[in-house]
Structure formats: structure tokens, C-alpha cells
Design an enzyme around this catalytic site. Structure first.
Site, PDB file in Angstrom:
ATOM      1  N   HIS A  33     125.144  -7.414  34.987  1.00  0.00           N
ATOM      2  CA  HIS A  33     125.096  -8.884  34.864  1.00  0.00           C
ATOM      3  C   HIS A  33     123.825  -9.436  35.509  1.00  0.00           C
ATOM      4  O   HIS A  33     123.194 -10.340  34.973  1.00  0.00           O
ATOM      5  CB  HIS A  33     126.282  -9.522  35.596  1.00  0.00           C
ATOM      6  CG  HIS A  33     127.620  -9.163  35.040  1.00  0.00           C
ATOM      7  ND1 HIS A  33     128.482  -8.309  35.687  1.00  0.00           N
ATOM      8  CD2 HIS A  33     128.245  -9.544  33.913  1.00  0.00           C
ATOM      9  CE1 HIS A  33     129.594  -8.191  34.986  1.00  0.00           C
ATOM     10  NE2 HIS A  33     129.478  -8.915  33.897  1.00  0.00           N
ATOM     11  N   LEU A 181     127.453   0.448  33.248  1.00  0.00           N
ATOM     12  CA  LEU A 181     128.158  -0.376  34.233  1.00  0.00           C
ATOM     13  C   LEU A 181     129.125  -1.320  33.514  1.00  0.00           C
ATOM     14  O   LEU A 181     128.794  -1.885  32.470  1.00  0.00           O
ATOM     15  CB  LEU A 181     127.161  -1.187  35.071  1.00  0.00           C
ATOM     16  CG  LEU A 181     126.162  -0.388  35.907  1.00  0.00           C
ATOM     17  CD1 LEU A 181     125.442  -1.309  36.890  1.00  0.00           C
ATOM     18  CD2 LEU A 181     126.828   0.762  36.665  1.00  0.00           C
TER      19      LEU A 181
END
Ligand code: PAF
Length: 287
Positions: A33, A181
Site C-alpha cells: 500500500h 504482500l
């Protein structure tokens, strides 16, 4: 960084900003992110992030209730990335009444792959993303390639509704051992975490096999590709995975390539989803 939970307050805060760059998330932020926040910064200013766990995109037996909610830690990370506003609405703010108007993506894109195994998922995603765009009114929005089909569907939505927002893609960020991830990696046991990189490793092997098949071009190529997909799924099954799909598709429309597409060297991508124990992982690899 300002944390805003209310739509009107958000609009007041962003008034006059016409170069805003936006990264919508469901929180539990990791390096993947944060890399999107950095990309957002390269494409506009200020950077706005949102955190909202969107009930509409979870199926009845999925992990909406268990989905990790870590607002305080997330806010700290976003602050360090220089995010200007974090929009973190409650459900009451974003869905004050049942959300009856929804965005239904075309079946040929929304009901395949993830859409086949998670019915209604992309309808929930498109609905919340359109609503978040309407709240934030960004000029640019960044989505990760890890959710390849989501990125593509949102791009098409922005195009078909002539939304004044440019959709930018961020590369998948991986752990050193190759595992993409994901917030859901936290559900893996130690043994499953050790096995998990094998999903990407098997896609890398499949990519080599596909390139080899294309160079040899013996039997009808589309048929060899189906066999290679099955071989990869079988190998994962033998290692204890439960694959939902391993699919070699055209990047342009995510449909299976015909023999002519392959001979015309249409760009391809491998998409995969498989369960390890109770955790469902997705990954992809462009060829
Ligand atoms: O990718 C996600 O985290 C979500 O699907 C999104 C785009 C934030 C919509 O809820």
C-alpha cells in the site's frame, strides 16, 4: 495529516484541490500500500488515502468480520508517507441507507476468474470505488497490479462513465521469498507461510513453459496452454493447495487466447487463486 470521517468535512478540506491523487484501501497497510502512496505522490498533489472495509464486496461466508482493522497504526504509516488527508468513513457515513444503486460490471469481465469464485465481488468493488471517487474527486487514482482483474475493471468503469480520473497501476510488492504482500498473509500459519511463495514460483515456472511452448509451436498452442495450466494446478494440489484457477489470459480483455491470438503474439498474463489451509491467496505474472 488530517483524519476525516465525514463526507462534507472531506469536501470542505479538499475544496479548490484539482490535482489530488487518491489511493483507496481497506486498511491493515503494508509496504505494498505504501508503495502506492509514493506512486500517487509522483502523479499529483495532495495525496489522499481512504480506509474503508467495504461490506458490499464480501460474500456471506467471507472474512468481513475478521478482516484486520488497524486504523491507528495505519494512520501513523500514512502520516510518514506525507499523506494529506486520510478519509476513514464509518459504514453509517458511506452507506447511511441500503446502497440500492450499484455498479454492475459486464459479465464477460466481472463474472470470470475472481468473479466466478466470489460472486458479486466486483459489483461491490465498483460501487464503493465510484462512491469514493465521488467523495474525493481525485484527478488520479492508484491501484495495485496484485489485484489485476480489479485494476482492469476499475479502468474500464472509469472509461465507460467518462470519469475525470486517470487510473494508474502500481507493481506488486513482494517479500524477499517472492510472496506478494497482502493483508490476508497474516492468516497463514508458520508452515503455510513457508509454503506460500510457491504460488508465485509455480507461475514463474508456468511462464517458462508457456514461452517454450510458443517457441516450439507444435500442436495447437491454445490446447498446450490448457494442459500447462492443468499441470500447474495439479502440482499445487499435490503440495496441499486447493487451486480455484490457474489461467493464462490475454492482458487486453482477460479472455483465454485463441490459437490465432497466440500466433499474433497478443500480450498474456497468468492469473491464479488458490487456498492454502483456510487462506485464499491470489497472484499473477505478466508474460
Ligand atoms: O483493493 C482493495 O483494497 C479494495 O478492493 C478497494 C479498491 C479499496 C475497494 O474496497
Amino acid at each position: 495529516m488530517k483524519i476525516v470521517t465525514d463526507i462534507q468535512e472531506l469536501r470542505d478540506q479538499l475544496r479548490g484541490q484539482n490535482r489530488a491523487s487518491f489511493v483507496p484501501t481497506m486498511g491493515n497497510l503494508h509496504e505494498g500500500h505504501l508503495s502506492l502512496m509514493r506512486i500517487a505522490r509522483q502523479h499529483g498533489d495532495p495525496v489522499i488515502a481512504s480506509i474503508f472495509v467495504n461490506r458490499l464486496q464480501f460474500g456471506p461466508h467471507e472474512d468481513f468480520d475478521q478482516y484486520p482493522r488497524t486504523l491507528e497504526a495505519d494512520a501513523e504509516k500514512l502520516e510518514k508517507e506525507g499523506v494529506y488527508v486520510l478519509f476513514a468513513p464509518t459504514e453509517k457515513v458511506l452507506y447511511p441507507e441500503p446502497q440500492e444503486y450499484r455498479v454492475d460490471p459486464p459479465k464477460q469481465l466481472g463474472d470470470i476468474l475472481e468473479g466466478e469464485f466470489r460472486p458479486g465481488f466486483f459489483k461491490g468493488v465498483c460501487t464503493v470505488v465510484l462512491k469514493l471517487f465521488s467523495c474525493v474527486q481525485p484527478r488520479v487514482a492508484v491501484f495495485g497490479k496484485k489485484d489485476y482483474q480489479q485494476l482492469m475493471i476499475i479502468r474500464q468503469m472509469a472509461h465507460q462513465f467518462a470519469l475525470p480520473v486517470e487510473i494508474v497501476a502500481g507493481e506488486t510488492i513482494r517479500a524477499d521469498d517472492g510472496l506478494a504482500l497482502s493483508s490476508r498473509n497474516a492468516y497463514l500459519s508458520d508452515a503455510e507461510r513457508a509454503e506460500a511463495p510457491h504460488l508465485q514460483a509455480s507461475l514463474q515456472q508456468l511462464r517458462l513453459d508457456v514461452l517454450d511452448a510458443i517457441h516450439r509451436a507444435g500442436q495447437p498452442l491454445d490446447q498446450s496452454l490448457r494442459e500447462l495450466e492443468k499441470k500447474t494446478a495439479d502440482t499445487l494440489t499435490q503440495r496441499g493447495w486447493q487451486p480455484d484457477y490457474i489461467a493464462i489470459r490475454k492482458r487486453a480483455d482477460l479472455l483465454a487466447p485463441s490459437n490465432d491470438d497466440l500466433l499474433a503474439k497478443k500480450e498474456l498474463v497468468i492469473l491464479a487463486a488458490a487456498k492454502l489451509g483456510k487462506t485464499r491467496l491470489i497472484d499473477n505474472l505478466e508474460i
